[in-house]
Write a protein that holds these residues in place. Structure first.
Motif, PDB file in Angstrom:
ATOM      1  N   THR A 123      -1.588 -18.464 -10.459  1.00  0.00           N
ATOM      2  CA  THR A 123      -0.125 -18.156 -10.135  1.00  0.00           C
ATOM      3  C   THR A 123      -0.002 -16.679  -9.397  1.00  0.00           C
ATOM      4  O   THR A 123       0.675 -16.731  -8.224  1.00  0.00           O
ATOM      5  CB  THR A 123       0.803 -18.339 -10.992  1.00  0.00           C
ATOM      6  N   PHE A 124      -0.432 -15.887 -10.085  1.00  0.00           N
ATOM      7  CA  PHE A 124      -0.225 -14.550  -9.724  1.00  0.00           C
ATOM      8  C   PHE A 124      -0.797 -14.133  -8.613  1.00  0.00           C
ATOM      9  O   PHE A 124      -0.284 -13.377  -7.628  1.00  0.00           O
ATOM     10  CB  PHE A 124      -0.800 -13.492 -10.872  1.00  0.00           C
ATOM     11  N   PHE A 125      -1.908 -14.349  -8.441  1.00  0.00           N
ATOM     12  CA  PHE A 125      -2.655 -14.133  -7.087  1.00  0.00           C
ATOM     13  C   PHE A 125      -2.422 -14.797  -5.994  1.00  0.00           C
ATOM     14  O   PHE A 125      -3.064 -14.626  -4.728  1.00  0.00           O
ATOM     15  CB  PHE A 125      -4.284 -13.943  -7.545  1.00  0.00           C
ATOM     16  N   ALA A 126      -1.847 -15.960  -5.929  1.00  0.00           N
ATOM     17  CA  ALA A 126      -1.010 -16.710  -5.015  1.00  0.00           C
ATOM     18  C   ALA A 126       0.048 -16.099  -4.481  1.00  0.00           C
ATOM     19  O   ALA A 126       0.383 -16.172  -3.441  1.00  0.00           O
ATOM     20  CB  ALA A 126      -0.712 -18.167  -5.341  1.00  0.00           C
ATOM     21  N   GLN A 127       0.519 -15.035  -5.011  1.00  0.00           N
ATOM     22  CA  GLN A 127       1.775 -14.265  -4.617  1.00  0.00           C
ATOM     23  C   GLN A 127       1.554 -13.117  -3.626  1.00  0.00           C
ATOM     24  O   GLN A 127       0.302 -12.683  -3.430  1.00  0.00           O
ATOM     25  CB  GLN A 127       2.605 -13.669  -5.784  1.00  0.00           C
ATOM     26  N   GLU A 128       2.533 -12.619  -2.745  1.00  0.00           N
ATOM     27  CA  GLU A 128       2.397 -11.381  -2.212  1.00  0.00           C
ATOM     28  C   GLU A 128       2.151 -10.164  -3.040  1.00  0.00           C
ATOM     29  O   GLU A 128       3.158 -10.292  -3.969  1.00  0.00           O
ATOM     30  CB  GLU A 128       3.486 -11.236  -1.103  1.00  0.00           C
ATOM     31  N   LEU A 129       1.186  -9.467  -2.898  1.00  0.00           N
ATOM     32  CA  LEU A 129       1.026  -8.229  -3.795  1.00  0.00           C
ATOM     33  C   LEU A 129       1.226  -7.013  -3.567  1.00  0.00           C
ATOM     34  O   LEU A 129       0.934  -6.543  -2.166  1.00  0.00           O
ATOM     35  CB  LEU A 129      -0.438  -8.620  -4.609  1.00  0.00           C
ATOM     36  N   VAL A 130       1.551  -6.178  -4.183  1.00  0.00           N
ATOM     37  CA  VAL A 130       1.644  -4.586  -3.872  1.00  0.00           C
ATOM     38  C   VAL A 130       0.719  -4.003  -4.820  1.00  0.00           C
ATOM     39  O   VAL A 130       0.985  -3.920  -6.053  1.00  0.00           O
ATOM     40  CB  VAL A 130       2.873  -3.944  -3.839  1.00  0.00           C
ATOM     41  N   MET A 131      -0.461  -3.155  -4.554  1.00  0.00           N
ATOM     42  CA  MET A 131      -1.347  -2.644  -5.486  1.00  0.00           C
ATOM     43  C   MET A 131      -1.754  -1.099  -5.061  1.00  0.00           C
ATOM     44  O   MET A 131      -1.518  -0.727  -3.817  1.00  0.00           O
ATOM     45  CB  MET A 131      -2.640  -3.399  -5.286  1.00  0.00           C
ATOM     46  N   PHE A 132      -2.109  -0.475  -6.062  1.00  0.00           N
ATOM     47  CA  PHE A 132      -2.625   0.759  -5.645  1.00  0.00           C
ATOM     48  C   PHE A 132      -4.028   0.542  -5.040  1.00  0.00           C
ATOM     49  O   PHE A 132      -4.714  -0.373  -5.067  1.00  0.00           O
ATOM     50  CB  PHE A 132      -3.018   1.209  -7.202  1.00  0.00           C
ATOM     51  N   LYS A 133      -4.427   1.779  -4.677  1.00  0.00           N
ATOM     52  CA  LYS A 133      -5.473   1.916  -3.578  1.00  0.00           C
ATOM     53  C   LYS A 133      -6.826   1.564  -4.421  1.00  0.00           C
ATOM     54  O   LYS A 133      -6.774   1.838  -5.855  1.00  0.00           O
ATOM     55  CB  LYS A 133      -5.873   2.951  -2.754  1.00  0.00           C
ATOM     56  N   LYS A 134      -7.951   1.385  -4.165  1.00  0.00           N
ATOM     57  CA  LYS A 134      -9.128   1.392  -4.897  1.00  0.00           C
ATOM     58  C   LYS A 134      -9.588   2.665  -5.379  1.00  0.00           C
ATOM     59  O   LYS A 134      -9.119   3.666  -4.949  1.00  0.00           O
ATOM     60  CB  LYS A 134     -10.627   1.190  -4.041  1.00  0.00           C
ATOM     61  N   GLY A 135     -10.091   2.553  -6.681  1.00  0.00           N
ATOM     62  CA  GLY A 135     -10.241   3.907  -7.388  1.00  0.00           C
ATOM     63  C   GLY A 135      -9.600   4.173  -8.762  1.00  0.00           C
ATOM     64  O   GLY A 135      -9.865   4.928  -9.566  1.00  0.00           O
ATOM     65  N   TYR A 136      -8.292   3.245  -8.566  1.00  0.00           N
ATOM     66  CA  TYR A 136      -7.447   3.444  -9.700  1.00  0.00           C
ATOM     67  C   TYR A 136      -7.557   2.293 -10.699  1.00  0.00           C
ATOM     68  O   TYR A 136      -8.151   1.169 -10.418  1.00  0.00           O
ATOM     69  CB  TYR A 136      -5.824   3.318  -9.305  1.00  0.00           C
ATOM     70  N   PHE A 137      -7.402   2.491 -12.062  1.00  0.00           N
ATOM     71  CA  PHE A 137      -7.975   1.394 -13.092  1.00  0.00           C
ATOM     72  C   PHE A 137      -6.940   0.206 -12.842  1.00  0.00           C
ATOM     73  O   PHE A 137      -7.417  -0.853 -13.197  1.00  0.00           O
ATOM     74  CB  PHE A 137      -7.665   2.007 -14.532  1.00  0.00           C
ATOM     75  N   HIS A 138      -5.676   0.314 -12.396  1.00  0.00           N
ATOM     76  CA  HIS A 138      -5.064  -0.774 -11.952  1.00  0.00           C
ATOM     77  C   HIS A 138      -5.581  -1.618 -11.001  1.00  0.00           C
ATOM     78  O   HIS A 138      -5.613  -3.049 -11.059  1.00  0.00           O
ATOM     79  CB  HIS A 138      -3.658  -0.392 -11.311  1.00  0.00           C
ATOM     80  N   ARG A 139      -6.096  -1.062 -10.054  1.00  0.00           N
ATOM     81  CA  ARG A 139      -7.076  -2.004  -9.066  1.00  0.00           C
ATOM     82  C   ARG A 139      -8.059  -2.517  -9.554  1.00  0.00           C
ATOM     83  O   ARG A 139      -8.476  -3.511  -9.194  1.00  0.00           O
ATOM     84  CB  ARG A 139      -7.148  -0.955  -7.886  1.00  0.00           C
ATOM     85  N   GLU A 140      -8.976  -1.710 -10.286  1.00  0.00           N
ATOM     86  CA  GLU A 140     -10.207  -1.986 -10.987  1.00  0.00           C
ATOM     87  C   GLU A 140     -10.030  -3.233 -11.838  1.00  0.00           C
ATOM     88  O   GLU A 140     -10.643  -4.195 -11.632  1.00  0.00           O
ATOM     89  CB  GLU A 140     -10.803  -0.899 -12.014  1.00  0.00           C
ATOM     90  N   PHE A 141      -8.803  -3.348 -12.501  1.00  0.00           N
ATOM     91  CA  PHE A 141      -8.404  -4.518 -13.313  1.00  0.00           C
ATOM     92  C   PHE A 141      -8.120  -5.675 -12.250  1.00  0.00           C
ATOM     93  O   PHE A 141      -8.878  -6.659 -12.797  1.00  0.00           O
ATOM     94  CB  PHE A 141      -7.170  -4.409 -13.878  1.00  0.00           C
ATOM     95  N   ILE A 142      -7.569  -5.330 -11.314  1.00  0.00           N
ATOM     96  CA  ILE A 142      -7.307  -6.498 -10.247  1.00  0.00           C
ATOM     97  C   ILE A 142      -8.541  -6.965  -9.651  1.00  0.00           C
ATOM     98  O   ILE A 142      -8.884  -8.306  -9.594  1.00  0.00           O
ATOM     99  CB  ILE A 142      -6.465  -6.184  -9.133  1.00  0.00           C
ATOM    100  N   ASP A 143      -9.431  -6.269  -9.300  1.00  0.00           N
ATOM    101  CA  ASP A 143     -10.644  -6.784  -8.553  1.00  0.00           C
ATOM    102  C   ASP A 143     -11.606  -7.333  -9.504  1.00  0.00           C
ATOM    103  O   ASP A 143     -12.239  -8.355  -9.390  1.00  0.00           O
ATOM    104  CB  ASP A 143     -11.320  -5.459  -7.925  1.00  0.00           C
ATOM    105  N   HIS A 144     -11.662  -6.919 -10.875  1.00  0.00           N
ATOM    106  CA  HIS A 144     -12.461  -7.433 -11.843  1.00  0.00           C
ATOM    107  C   HIS A 144     -12.114  -8.804 -12.111  1.00  0.00           C
ATOM    108  O   HIS A 144     -12.899  -9.688 -12.156  1.00  0.00           O
ATOM    109  CB  HIS A 144     -12.321  -6.696 -13.371  1.00  0.00           C
ATOM    110  N   VAL A 145     -10.647  -9.236 -12.129  1.00  0.00           N
ATOM    111  CA  VAL A 145     -10.266 -10.476 -12.380  1.00  0.00           C
ATOM    112  C   VAL A 145     -10.422 -11.500 -11.351  1.00  0.00           C
ATOM    113  O   VAL A 145     -10.782 -12.598 -11.401  1.00  0.00           O
ATOM    114  CB  VAL A 145      -8.567 -10.464 -12.785  1.00  0.00           C
ATOM    115  N   CYS A 146     -10.282 -11.038  -9.966  1.00  0.00           N
ATOM    116  CA  CYS A 146     -10.512 -11.755  -8.765  1.00  0.00           C
ATOM    117  C   CYS A 146     -11.994 -12.004  -9.052  1.00  0.00           C
ATOM    118  O   CYS A 146     -12.376 -13.399  -8.463  1.00  0.00           O
ATOM    119  CB  CYS A 146     -10.386 -10.927  -7.680  1.00  0.00           C
ATOM    120  N   GLU A 147     -12.898 -11.133  -9.136  1.00  0.00           N
ATOM    121  CA  GLU A 147     -14.407 -11.591  -9.054  1.00  0.00           C
ATOM    122  C   GLU A 147     -14.577 -12.525 -10.356  1.00  0.00           C
ATOM    123  O   GLU A 147     -15.453 -13.428 -10.139  1.00  0.00           O
ATOM    124  CB  GLU A 147     -15.189 -10.534  -9.344  1.00  0.00           C
TER     125      GLU A 147
END
Length: 290
Positions: free
Chosen positions: A185-209
């Motif tokens: 449900t979360f990833f089906a929404q429009e998202l605003v994210m930090f750019k790559k290199g931030y742990f916030h984004r690392e978390f997002i990319d890890h979950v997607c993978e």
């Protein structure tokens, strides 16, 4: 080979131009050329490929560079240590902190530490986890706050705190009534994210993978206030540390159905010298952490 030659060599390698390197070193260009040539002659190796405008390292120069950087860093560490023994240094702490922690967790700690040690200088750099790791390894920072996961072998790290990553929506968002939210449900929404290199984004990319999901990222920015404003105005949702939402009006935190907790640590170079100021700050931060 002496430290001055190594310093000239590293500066020239980083800048890639004799004229500009000489200007930064505050010496004449011929003096720099002579010093580099003497270094090459003493090693009996060519360290640079030379052309009219740009120079580049030879394979031999590439091999020497990390060794030279390490030697210069160790010399600087020794100077700091000796200056402390003579009482010549008031002390400085160079700290790298991710944006979320820099805005919400560290201000009170920094002010408390400064009140206790008014003569110490504090320099805080806000950056992504990957950048902080690199700056620690390169000696640009003394201490850094990072995620305690896959820590490079050249760094030491000690646990500071554990914090939950949550979805963040506006108060009026349809998902605001949910007690939890699943990743689909979360990833089906429009998202605003930090750019790559931030742990916030690392978390997002890890979950997607991990879950084979494709994020719908509409905005990318490293400015936390902008992320929060975009969320408040219902243009997108995001994921942040829970501590952020505790201090911000107009947004709501929703835990993920598969809870996500991040282990946050303070790190430093394994072979580096921690000054008295650095050690005092590290111990102070650890005492302030829950």
């Amino acid at each position: 080979m002496d430290s001055r030659q190594l310093y000239y060599f590293v500066t020239l390698a980083e800048i890639g131009n004799f004229t500009h390197a000489a200007k930064q070193l505050h010496i004449a260009q011929p003096a720099l050329s002579i010093a580099i040539k003497k270094l090459e002659n003493s090693l009996e190796l060519d360290l640079f490929h030379r052309n009219d405008r740009k120079i580049s390292l030879t394979p031999e120069g590439e091999t020497l560079l990390p060794h030279a950087q390490r030697v210069l860093q160790q010399i600087n560490d020794a100077k700091v240590a000796m200056a402390e023994l003579k009482g010549l240094e008031k002390g400085e702490v160079r700290l790298g902190v991710p944006s979320m922690l820099g805005s919400y967790f560290f201000p009170e700690i920094l002010m408390g530490f400064k009140s206790r040690y008014p003569n110490l200088k504090l320099t805080m750099v806000e950056a992504g986890t990957q950048s902080i790791r690199s700056m620690l390894i390169n000696g640009e920072l003394d201490l850094g706050v990072i995620i305690n996961d896959d820590v490079p072998a050249s760094l030491e790290a000690e646990h500071l705190l554990r914090s939950q990553m949550v979805a963040v929506v506006s108060k009026s968002h349809p998902l605001g009534t949910h007690r939890t939210i699943d990743f689909e449900t979360f990833f089906a929404q429009e998202l605003v994210m930090f750019k790559k290199g931030y742990f916030h984004r690392e978390f997002i990319d890890h979950v997607c993978e991990q879950y084979q999901l494709i994020p719908h990222i509409s905005f990318e920015t490293n400015l936390l206030p902008m992320i929060l404003n975009i969320v408040r105005r219902d243009f997108a949702i995001t994921a942040l540390l829970e501590m952020v939402t505790e201090h911000e009006a107009g947004v709501k935190a929703i835990p993920f159905a598969q809870p996500v907790f991040l282990d946050i640590a303070i790190a430093w170079r394994k072979d580096g010298y921690l000054s008295r100021a650095d050690r005092a700050f590290k111990e102070y931060v650890k005492k302030c952490c829950p």
